[in-house]
Design an enzyme around this catalytic site. Structure first.
Site, short mmCIF file in Angstrom:
data_model
loop_
_atom_site.label_atom_id
_atom_site.label_comp_id
_atom_site.label_asym_id
_atom_site.label_seq_id
_atom_site.Cartn_x
_atom_site.Cartn_y
_atom_site.Cartn_z
N LYS A 1 0.83 -1.22 0.00
CA LYS A 1 0.00 0.00 0.00
C LYS A 1 0.86 1.27 0.00
O LYS A 1 2.06 1.23 0.30
CB LYS A 1 -0.98 -0.04 1.18
CG LYS A 1 -2.07 -1.08 0.88
CD LYS A 1 -3.27 -0.98 1.74
CE LYS A 1 -4.32 -1.98 1.19
NZ LYS A 1 -5.37 -2.26 2.13
N ARG B 1 -3.09 -10.20 4.64
CA ARG B 1 -3.46 -10.26 3.22
C ARG B 1 -2.24 -9.82 2.42
O ARG B 1 -1.74 -8.71 2.64
CB ARG B 1 -4.65 -9.33 3.01
CG ARG B 1 -5.30 -9.41 1.65
CD ARG B 1 -6.54 -8.52 1.60
NE ARG B 1 -7.15 -8.57 0.29
CZ ARG B 1 -6.77 -7.84 -0.73
NH1 ARG B 1 -5.78 -6.98 -0.61
NH2 ARG B 1 -7.39 -7.95 -1.90
#
Ligand code: HH2
Length: 271
Positions: free
Chosen positions: A207, A255
């Protein structure tokens, strides 16, 4: 910690069957390529493969349900006999189609599909998001991000439990309507989410916050919201570092796009 208390955190492998996901967009649009990628994630040690047919990156345009179903169902059908499959969706129709195809976990970034999970008897991930993907990064605002996210997740979990959902996961939703400062506060106080008492999933992999931390460390600077992040493919070390941080705080599943490295790091944390 005694050996009885050691828990091996699980790794959820990311499989986006989309043209526009922020990291792997366009790579697995063809069902055969997506299925092959899913099998690779299994071979690398994923416990769950998370199939998504709609990007939720900041600014992403919504996809209609029939198109999302067309993208995900053949992939779920092929993978479900070999691995637990979660369906990453905000839509009831898509969740239902994916569960019919074999998915057993609804990964719900809108935290709104608990009735569907209760009715279908699946697990459910409740993720916190402020706003919607199209606009969520314009000006995320909180008085106390940790308390607000924790309260929201507690309330949604209570609704789901009352509706009869047996397996509930909580996810603070890194990057979903959150600045870098908000993400770092949530990471620093992840134990507050863990203390709710339900298993916690985190999605940090590749991210933008990690991209900014990497860029700043390259230049020995303090990262800010306007630090240009390094490209998504160069965010592995930060993804692993923050995943390890989260697992050490008690996260039970991470994840990840880079499953092999995530699985190795989980084994090291568990040991
Ligand atoms: N992040 C993304 C998508 N789904 N689900 C959960 N539970 N937690 C997350 O943090 C999370 C998620 C965004 O990542 P990705 O799927 O790689 O990208 P895109 O939304 O662009 O497809």
């Amino acid at each position: 910690m005694t050996s009885e208390e050691r828990v091996l955190p699980l790794v959820m492998g990311v499989l986006n069957v989309t043209p526009d996901s922020f990291s792997d967009g366009g790579r697995w649009c063809d069902p055969d390529a997506a299925i092959a990628r899913g099998l690779e994630l299994v071979a690398e040690g994923a416990s769950v493969v998370d199939v998504g047919g709609e990007s939720t990156r900041p600014g992403a345009k919504p996809v209609d349900a029939p198109e999302e179903i067309r993208r995900v169902v053949p992939v779920v059908e092929a993978l479900a006999p070999v691995i637990r499959v979660s369906i990453d969706t905000r839509k009831d129709e898509v969740a239902r189609a994916a569960v019919r195809a074999g998915a057993t976990l609804i990964n719900d970034v809108s935290a709104s599909l608990w009735r569907t999970a209760a009715e279908l008897g699946t697990g459910w991930v409740a993720m916190h998001m402020q706003g919607s993907p199209e606009t969520m990064q314009e000006s995320p605002t909180y008085t106390d991000v940790v308390a607000e996210v924790a309260t929201f997740l507690e309330q949604r979990a209570a609704l789901a439990a009352r509706a009869g959902v047996k397996e509930i996961w909580l996810d603070p939703g890194f990057g979903f309507g959150k600045t870098m400062g908000h993400n770092l506060s949530l990471l620093r106080h992840l134990d507050r989410i863990v203390a709710i008492g339900l298993p916690v999933l985190v999605g940090l992999s590749r991210k933008a916050t990690i991209g900014r931390l990497h860029a700043a460390s390259d230049q020995a600077e303090v990262p800010t919201e306007s630090t240009p992040p390094v490209p998504t493919d160069d965010r592995l070390e930060g993804s692993i570092a923050l995943g390890v941080w989260a697992m050490a705080q008690g996260a039970r599943m991470i994840r990840a796009h880079d499953v092999l490295a995530a699985v190795h790091s989980a084994k090291v944390v568990a040991a």
